[in-house]
Structures are given as structure tokens and as C-alpha cells.
Design an enzyme around this catalytic site. Structure first.
Site, short mmCIF file in Angstrom:
data_model
loop_
_atom_site.label_atom_id
_atom_site.label_comp_id
_atom_site.label_asym_id
_atom_site.label_seq_id
_atom_site.Cartn_x
_atom_site.Cartn_y
_atom_site.Cartn_z
N ASP A 113 0.88 -1.20 -0.04
CA ASP A 113 0.04 -0.17 -0.05
C ASP A 113 0.88 1.30 -0.11
O ASP A 113 2.16 1.20 0.56
CB ASP A 113 -0.88 -0.04 1.28
CG ASP A 113 -2.09 -1.04 1.30
OD1 ASP A 113 -2.51 -1.28 0.18
OD2 ASP A 113 -2.40 -1.38 2.20
N ASP A 129 -7.03 -1.27 -4.38
CA ASP A 129 -8.17 -0.97 -3.28
C ASP A 129 -8.92 0.03 -3.86
O ASP A 129 -10.27 0.00 -3.86
CB ASP A 129 -7.29 -0.49 -2.24
CG ASP A 129 -6.56 -1.32 -1.46
OD1 ASP A 129 -6.72 -2.44 -1.52
OD2 ASP A 129 -5.53 -0.77 -0.87
#
Length: 154
Positions: A113, A129
Site C-alpha cells: 500500500d 483498493d
């Protein structure tokens, strides 16, 4: 026409994987850089959980649930291909997000991430995401509007 939607998914997966590769190659774990002051930073982290780091360390669970979700997504994409562009784009985004993070889980054991919103307390996320959330929102809106039309006999 199915190929167009699968190509859309593949392009988003490619962008997601390329950006993750770039982040890993250019940032130290936990390191970051502001992109837009007080709005957006790039911060490289590992996420072993799902959304909001829920169920951390449950790699096998996420792999199984992703395989099932992707199989269902491909089935529904093929089944409802001509029903609504909104729905098929939503399913394509959902598939891209699910597969993008699935690749990380298989290859690395965690998800990379990097996007951090500096103006609110929100979990760090990635391109997969975003695709997943937008896709699910589009599917949900389609279902709501479709049910509303059925209820009012339109």
C-alpha cells in the site's frame, strides 16, 4: 465485448502492479514523500490484512475468498455483459482490484500500500483498493437503481 471489459481489468492490474513495483524500488518500508502538501503522500507499507487492516495475517483466507469472488465476478461479467455498461464496468473494476491485491498476497504474503490521505485519518491504500471500492460502489448503485425500477414497474 467481454474482451474489452477483461482488457480494462488487465490494464488496471498492470498499472497497480507497476506502481507497487515502483514504490518498492524507490522507497524504504515506512518511508514516504508528500505529493500534495497536507492532502496526499506516498507512504510504503505492507498490509497483511484486508480493508482497514482487518483480519491481519489471514493470508489463506484472503486467497480463498479472492478465488471465489473472482470466479463469481467473471461469471456475472459474462452473464450480464449486455445488461448495463455501468454494471459491467463495476464488475471489471472489482475484478481488477481483487486480482491486483491477490497477486501481492500470492507473491509476497502481504499487499503493498502507498497512498496516504493527509487531511483525514484514513488507512493507506493502493490502486487495486481504489478499483475494488469504486467497482463495488458501482455494482451497489446499479442494484439499488435496478430494484427501484422493478418496484415502480418501470
Amino acid at each position: 465485448m467481454l474482451a474489452v471489459y477483461l482488457l480494462l481489468s488487465a490494464a488496471i492490474i498492470g498499472l497497480d502492479q507497476w506502481f507497487k513495483f515502483w514504490i518498492v524500488g524507490n522507497f524504504n518500508l515506512g518511508g514516504g514523500q508528500q505529493v500534495i502538501p497536507n492532502v496526499l503522500s506516498l507512504t510504503y507499507i505492507h498490509n497483511t490484512g484486508g480493508a482497514f487492516s482487518l483480519l491481519e495475517g489471514q493470508r489463506v483466507f484472503f486467497i480463498i475468498i479472492t478465488v471465489v469472488a473472482v470466479a463469481a465476478g467473471v461469471y456475472y461479467l459474462a452473464k450480464y455483459l449486455h445488461e448495463s455498461k455501468w454494471l459491467t464496468i463495476g464488475i471489471s473494476l472489482f475484478l481488477a482490484g481483487a486480482v491486483g491485491n491477490f497477486i501481492d498476497r500470492l507473491r509476497l504474503g502481504y499487499v503493498v500500500d502507498m497512498f496516504q490521505l493527509d487531511f483525514i485519518n484514513f488507512p493507506i491504500f493502493n490502486i487495486a483498493d481504489m478499483a475494488l471500492v469504486i467497482g463495488v460502489a458501482m455494482i451497489f448503485i446499479y442494484i439499488l437503481l435496478d430494484e427501484r425500477e422493478k418496484k415502480h414497474g418501470k
